[in-house]
Design a protein around this motif. Structure first.
Motif, short mmCIF file in Angstrom:
data_model
loop_
_atom_site.label_atom_id
_atom_site.label_comp_id
_atom_site.label_asym_id
_atom_site.label_seq_id
_atom_site.Cartn_x
_atom_site.Cartn_y
_atom_site.Cartn_z
N LYS A 163 -17.07 0.41 -1.44
CA LYS A 163 -17.08 -1.07 -0.58
C LYS A 163 -18.38 -1.07 0.08
O LYS A 163 -18.77 -2.20 0.15
N ARG A 164 -19.04 -0.05 0.67
CA ARG A 164 -20.06 -0.20 1.47
C ARG A 164 -21.40 -0.11 0.51
O ARG A 164 -22.27 -0.78 0.63
N TRP A 165 -21.50 0.85 -0.42
CA TRP A 165 -22.51 0.92 -1.31
C TRP A 165 -22.54 0.22 -2.26
O TRP A 165 -23.78 -0.27 -3.01
N PHE A 166 -21.51 -0.18 -2.72
CA PHE A 166 -21.35 -1.09 -4.03
C PHE A 166 -20.47 -2.37 -3.79
O PHE A 166 -19.37 -2.49 -4.47
N PRO A 167 -20.60 -3.13 -2.78
CA PRO A 167 -19.86 -4.30 -2.42
C PRO A 167 -19.41 -5.33 -3.44
O PRO A 167 -18.47 -6.00 -3.45
N ASP A 168 -20.57 -5.44 -4.50
CA ASP A 168 -20.49 -6.23 -5.54
C ASP A 168 -19.77 -5.81 -6.88
O ASP A 168 -19.90 -6.27 -7.87
N ARG A 169 -19.43 -4.57 -6.90
CA ARG A 169 -19.09 -3.78 -7.88
C ARG A 169 -17.84 -2.98 -7.53
O ARG A 169 -17.95 -1.69 -8.09
N VAL A 170 -16.77 -3.41 -6.71
CA VAL A 170 -15.91 -2.66 -6.41
C VAL A 170 -14.76 -2.25 -7.43
O VAL A 170 -14.51 -1.06 -7.68
N GLY A 171 -14.44 -3.05 -8.29
CA GLY A 171 -13.68 -2.93 -9.50
C GLY A 171 -14.39 -1.76 -10.53
O GLY A 171 -13.75 -0.63 -10.79
N SER A 172 -15.55 -2.01 -10.69
CA SER A 172 -16.16 -0.84 -11.91
C SER A 172 -16.40 0.36 -11.28
O SER A 172 -16.12 1.26 -12.12
N VAL A 300 -7.71 8.74 -17.77
CA VAL A 300 -9.45 8.52 -18.08
C VAL A 300 -9.96 7.15 -18.32
O VAL A 300 -10.61 6.50 -17.78
N PRO A 301 -9.24 6.69 -19.64
CA PRO A 301 -9.66 5.34 -20.03
C PRO A 301 -9.30 4.25 -19.15
O PRO A 301 -9.86 3.50 -18.95
N LEU A 302 -7.89 4.43 -18.84
CA LEU A 302 -7.01 3.52 -18.15
C LEU A 302 -7.54 3.35 -16.66
O LEU A 302 -7.54 2.22 -16.15
N ALA A 303 -8.04 4.30 -16.13
CA ALA A 303 -8.59 4.29 -14.92
C ALA A 303 -9.76 3.59 -14.74
O ALA A 303 -10.09 3.14 -13.75
N PHE A 304 -10.35 3.43 -15.69
CA PHE A 304 -11.60 2.62 -15.62
C PHE A 304 -11.27 1.17 -16.17
O PHE A 304 -11.74 0.26 -15.74
N VAL A 305 -10.38 0.66 -17.10
CA VAL A 305 -9.88 -0.52 -17.47
C VAL A 305 -9.08 -1.31 -16.36
O VAL A 305 -9.51 -2.33 -16.12
N ILE A 306 -8.11 -0.55 -15.82
CA ILE A 306 -7.35 -0.99 -14.98
C ILE A 306 -7.84 -1.79 -13.82
O ILE A 306 -7.80 -3.03 -13.21
N PRO A 307 -8.74 -1.10 -13.06
CA PRO A 307 -9.32 -1.56 -11.70
C PRO A 307 -10.24 -3.17 -12.26
O PRO A 307 -10.16 -3.97 -11.32
N ARG A 308 -10.79 -3.20 -13.25
CA ARG A 308 -11.57 -3.95 -13.77
C ARG A 308 -10.83 -5.35 -13.96
O ARG A 308 -11.06 -6.40 -13.65
N VAL A 309 -9.64 -5.24 -14.81
CA VAL A 309 -8.51 -6.02 -15.17
C VAL A 309 -8.10 -6.63 -13.84
O VAL A 309 -8.08 -7.86 -13.34
N ALA A 359 -3.65 1.31 -7.13
CA ALA A 359 -3.52 1.18 -5.75
C ALA A 359 -4.99 1.36 -4.93
O ALA A 359 -5.00 0.72 -4.12
N LEU A 360 -5.92 2.33 -5.56
CA LEU A 360 -7.01 2.14 -4.92
C LEU A 360 -7.74 0.76 -5.10
O LEU A 360 -8.61 0.42 -3.98
N THR A 361 -7.78 0.23 -6.05
CA THR A 361 -8.58 -0.91 -6.11
C THR A 361 -7.92 -2.07 -5.37
O THR A 361 -8.70 -2.89 -4.58
N GLY A 364 -9.39 -1.71 -1.92
CA GLY A 364 -10.63 -2.64 -1.58
C GLY A 364 -10.53 -3.89 -1.75
O GLY A 364 -11.36 -4.83 -1.13
N MET A 365 -9.38 -4.76 -2.45
CA MET A 365 -9.15 -5.99 -2.58
C MET A 365 -8.59 -6.66 -1.37
O MET A 365 -8.61 -7.93 -1.25
N ARG A 366 -7.83 -6.01 -0.45
CA ARG A 366 -7.03 -6.65 0.56
C ARG A 366 -7.51 -6.60 1.85
O ARG A 366 -6.68 -6.94 2.79
N SER A 367 -8.77 -6.39 1.91
CA SER A 367 -9.61 -6.53 3.18
C SER A 367 -10.79 -7.05 2.81
O SER A 367 -11.49 -6.83 2.05
#
Length: 436
Positions: A163-172, A300-309, A359-361, A364-367
């Motif tokens: 959230k701090r270092w990549f505030p505009d890329r939280v999902g990715s 491995v693949p889904l952990a990258f896709v699910i946060p972006r979706v 849950a991790l995503t 980052g989205m709920r605050s």
């Protein structure tokens, strides 16, 4: 005037103080460089270093657990553990995560997130080195707890650093380190048994070898040990400037904590007991480890896709229901035909376990603020891990007293329903600031 200027210099971020002299003739002269530096943001090499640190850290957040799951029978025999004691051992990770995760925000405010994660990697390395050398159950538990303490604080601070270092890329970025976490989890499950055999068949060597990977994760955080601000542009008083949130008043926070806790329950039961379920069904030890690796590798693949979706959706409830449904089907198959459909059940349970990056995503989205994410991450993860403590222990007790896996699997399936309900509540389009 010099005293005032020196005070203003000390409040700037590290990238700014390098360009501002300690004795500036007038405050106005320092304003332009400060604005330009703030607009420029952190340097690319520093962002690359943080990215490498995130990936290496994530790779080390589960091998201490899944490597043990693959060799649980050998460890039980070597340390003369009962099934109940092994159940306690599988409950140690969530207990440590709950206890030590609460400490992470305070440590991060005092020493900086980078320093705390660096210390966490040192603790993991030390615990993994000591664990195979002790000769009794108590020492094994203590060394495991040391490694898990390092994992706990790093668990909480990963969403904070993103959230701090990549505030505009939280999902990715959440997807990237979630993918690395899943890769480390599945790698440890898949190769621990073969490595143990290659190292002479000693379970001690098979567990201890993972300290090498943990030691490598220390290095990227060393340059950030003295950075107590978390990221350029984040003032040291960041947490003090934001009014304290009474997070226990937030239904979303509680929903997220329950969702996190129930998915953690499923994950740690899977990591701790699934290989044994397959082995008792007639599957070889090596194949059982590979099946666990398949389950973890789905992340491995889904952990990258699910946060972006998830970040593109207003509510994350539909994803929660989809993942939970896969879990219910997987548990049904594990009950009816554990050996016959082993690969299918491993795949379905692997998809279900991707509730973790979701849950991790959502944390980052709920605050709306970095300070809010720190509090929400600590609350959701610590409370969630407290909720998850009885699960693996209960599975061990039920298995010991029933003599089979029917009741434990029924328990796992039953817990999937409240997990979906909590996830739908946590996935609503609102923030904790609105509710507090």
């Amino acid at each position: 005037m010099p005293d005032e200027t020196q005070h203003r210099t000390r409040t700037l971020s590290p990238a700014i103080t390098a360009d501002v002299p300690t004795k500036t003739p007038a405050p106005q002269a320092a304003q332009a460089p400060q604005t330009a530096q703030a607009a420029a943001g952190p340097s690319p090499w520093l962002l690359r270093l943080v990215t490498i640190g995130l990936v290496l850290t994530a790779l080390n957040l589960r091998p201490a657990i899944t490597s043990l799951g693959a060799l649980l029978e050998e460890v039980q025999d070597g340390l003369h553990m009962s099934a109940g004691a092994a159940g306690v051992l599988t409950s140690v990770p969530p207990l440590c995560f709950a206890i030590f995760g609460v400490m992470a925000p305070r440590l991060a405010r005092r020493f900086g997130p980078g320093a705390v994660v660096c210390a966490g990697m040192i603790a993991i390395t030390t615990g993994l080195v000591i664990r195979p050398l002790v000769g009794g159950t108590a020492g094994f538990l203590a060394a495991s707890a040391l490694a898990l303490m390092g994992i706990a604080v790093s668990n909480v601070l990963m969403p904070v650093i993103v959230k701090r270092w990549f505030p505009d890329r939280v999902g990715s970025m959440t997807g990237l380190y979630s993918m690395a976490l899943a890769l480390g989890t599945s790698l440890a499950a898949a190769v621990t048994v073969p490595m143990t055999n290659a190292l002479g068949g000693s379970w001690k060597a098979g567990l201890g070898i993972w300290a090498v990977l943990a030691a490598a994760a220390i290095l990227p955080w060393i340059p950030l040990v003295r950075d107590r601000r978390g990221a350029p542009g984040q003032p040291a008083a960041h947490h003090r400037d934001v009014p304290a949130l009474r997070i226990t008043r937030s239904r979303t926070a509680w929903g997220l904590a329950c969702f996190f806790g129930l998915q953690a329950t499923a994950a740690y039961i899977t990591m701790g007991w699934m290989p044994q379920i397959f082995r008792d069904a007639g599957v070889s030890a090596g194949t059982a480890g590979v099946l666990l690796a398949v389950t973890m590798a789905m992340g491995v693949p889904l952990a990258f896709v699910i946060p972006r979706v998830a970040t593109r959706m207003r509510t994350q409830g539909p994803i929660v229901v989809l993942l939970g449904s896969c879990g219910l089907i997987g548990y049904a198959g594990l009950y009816l035909a554990p050996a016959g459909g082993a690969w299918a059940w491993a795949l379905l349970l692997g998809i279900s376990n991707c509730a973790f990056p979701l849950a991790l995503t959502m944390i980052g989205m709920r605050s709306r603020s970095g300070a809010g994410v720190v509090r929400l991450s600590a609350f959701a993860q610590s409370t969630g891990y407290l909720i998850s403590i009885p699960g693996p222990l209960l599975v061990g007790v039920l298995h010991q007293h029933s003599g089979g896996w029917g009741l434990p699997i029924a328990l796992m399936a039953g817990l999937m329903v409240p997990q979906m309900v909590a996830g739908i509540l946590a996935g609503r389009d609102r923030t904790i600031e609105d509710e507090c």
